[in-house]
Design a protein around this motif. Structure first.
Motif, PDB file in Angstrom:
ATOM      1  N   GLU A 152      -7.946   3.237   3.749  1.00 24.76           N
ATOM      2  CA  GLU A 152      -7.002   2.888   4.876  1.00 24.76           C
ATOM      3  C   GLU A 152      -6.685   4.404   5.327  1.00 24.76           C
ATOM      4  O   GLU A 152      -6.815   4.842   6.463  1.00 24.76           O
ATOM      5  N   ASP A 153      -6.012   5.178   4.299  1.00 26.65           N
ATOM      6  CA  ASP A 153      -5.435   6.478   4.657  1.00 26.65           C
ATOM      7  C   ASP A 153      -6.730   7.520   4.984  1.00 26.65           C
ATOM      8  O   ASP A 153      -6.433   8.293   5.889  1.00 26.65           O
TER       9      ASP A 153
ATOM     10  N   ALA B   3      -2.408  10.409  -0.086  1.00 25.05           N
ATOM     11  CA  ALA B   3      -3.324   9.650  -0.363  1.00 25.05           C
ATOM     12  C   ALA B   3      -4.783  10.310  -0.970  1.00 25.05           C
ATOM     13  O   ALA B   3      -5.439   9.992  -1.795  1.00 25.05           O
TER      14      ALA B   3
ATOM     15  N   ASP C  75       1.274   3.953  -3.105  1.00 28.73           N
ATOM     16  CA  ASP C  75       0.708   5.415  -2.638  1.00 28.73           C
ATOM     17  C   ASP C  75       2.212   6.252  -3.241  1.00 28.73           C
ATOM     18  O   ASP C  75       2.324   7.302  -3.877  1.00 28.73           O
TER      19      ASP C  75
ATOM     20  N   LEU D 283       0.698  -1.171  -0.072  1.00 26.26           N
ATOM     21  CA  LEU D 283      -0.074  -0.156   0.140  1.00 26.26           C
ATOM     22  C   LEU D 283       0.970   1.278  -0.044  1.00 26.26           C
ATOM     23  O   LEU D 283       0.445   2.154  -0.825  1.00 26.26           O
ATOM     24  N   HIS D 284       1.975   1.374   0.989  1.00 29.18           N
ATOM     25  CA  HIS D 284       2.680   2.385   0.992  1.00 29.18           C
ATOM     26  C   HIS D 284       3.594   2.608  -0.519  1.00 29.18           C
ATOM     27  O   HIS D 284       3.697   3.684  -0.937  1.00 29.18           O
TER      28      HIS D 284
ATOM     29  N   ASP E  10      -7.410   0.360  -1.643  1.00 33.39           N
ATOM     30  CA  ASP E  10      -7.341  -0.174  -0.381  1.00 33.39           C
ATOM     31  C   ASP E  10      -6.541   0.883   0.353  1.00 33.39           C
ATOM     32  O   ASP E  10      -6.625   1.285   1.417  1.00 33.39           O
ATOM     33  N   THR E  11      -5.435   1.754  -0.483  1.00 32.70           N
ATOM     34  CA  THR E  11      -4.762   2.597   0.173  1.00 32.70           C
ATOM     35  C   THR E  11      -5.408   3.723   0.550  1.00 32.70           C
ATOM     36  O   THR E  11      -5.516   4.338   1.595  1.00 32.70           O
TER      37      THR E  11
END
Length: 198
Positions: free
Chosen positions: A74-75, A108, A30, A26-27, A70-71
């Motif tokens: 979540e963020d 994000a 991003d 995810l990071h 998903d990123t």
């Protein structure tokens, strides 16, 4: 019965996600989006940056759009929570200021803008973005306004749909590369919410 057969079976992890690897993916997605844009973002590049196998990513996510969603989910949940406390005009203005910061300064927020842009010519992305992020979040934002209306804190002519006018104006500015100063956010809130917030 043999000793081997008398032992409890070990649960296989199978395709369950390792949390550290999931967060690394995810990071990486991003960061790479912020660095290179949506068009240049590939699953291969995400895998390299995250230090995981490409096959692992495809086992967990069917596409880069799903990874970015998903990123984003979540963020935004962590960095842009929707207020649930007593509804006030000032609280809504604070949320809208935070949203303006999110879409102009937060990586994000760049994910959100990239997915909105991609959704304009990819119906599958548009459907996923609406189902997984925009739709649920809009309902929570409309509920925030509805509670403020019921409490007499605001009286927008558009009712709870005023959230679309607020969010839409900010997203348009961000998508076109324009700044979103707080004075603009405050003016939108004052005009659209039917209450002076300053």
């Amino acid at each position: 019965m043999s000793v081997a057969n008398s032992q409890p079976r070990r649960t296989r992890s199978g395709s369950r996600r390792d949390e550290a690897a999931r967060l690394a993916v995810l990071h990486a997605a991003d960061d790479l989006l912020a660095e290179h844009g949506f068009g240049a973002l590939t699953v291969e590049a995400i895998a390299r940056r995250a230090g995981v196998a490409k096959q692992t990513i495809y086992r967990w996510w069917p596409s880069k759009v799903e990874i970015l969603l998903d990123t984003l989910i979540e963020d935004s949940g962590k960095r842009l929570p929707i207020p649930t406390d007593k509804p006030t005009a000032e609280g809504i203005r604070g949320y809208m200021r935070a949203f303006a910061r999110f879409v102009t300064r937060d990586p994000a927020g760049k994910v959100l803008l990239a997915l909105i842009a991609e959704a304009q010519h990819d119906p599958a992305t548009a459907k996923l973005l609406h189902e997984r992020h925009l739709g649920p979040r809009r309902e929570q934002e409309r509920d925030m306004l509805a509670r403020a209306i019921d409490a007499g804190a605001i009286s927008p002519g558009l009712g709870a749909d005023a959230i679309d006018a607020l969010v839409g104006a900010i997203v348009y500015r961000a998508l076109t590369g324009s700044s979103v100063p707080y004075r603009l956010v405050d003016a939108l809130c004052d005009d659209l919410l039917g209450a002076r917030t300053g």
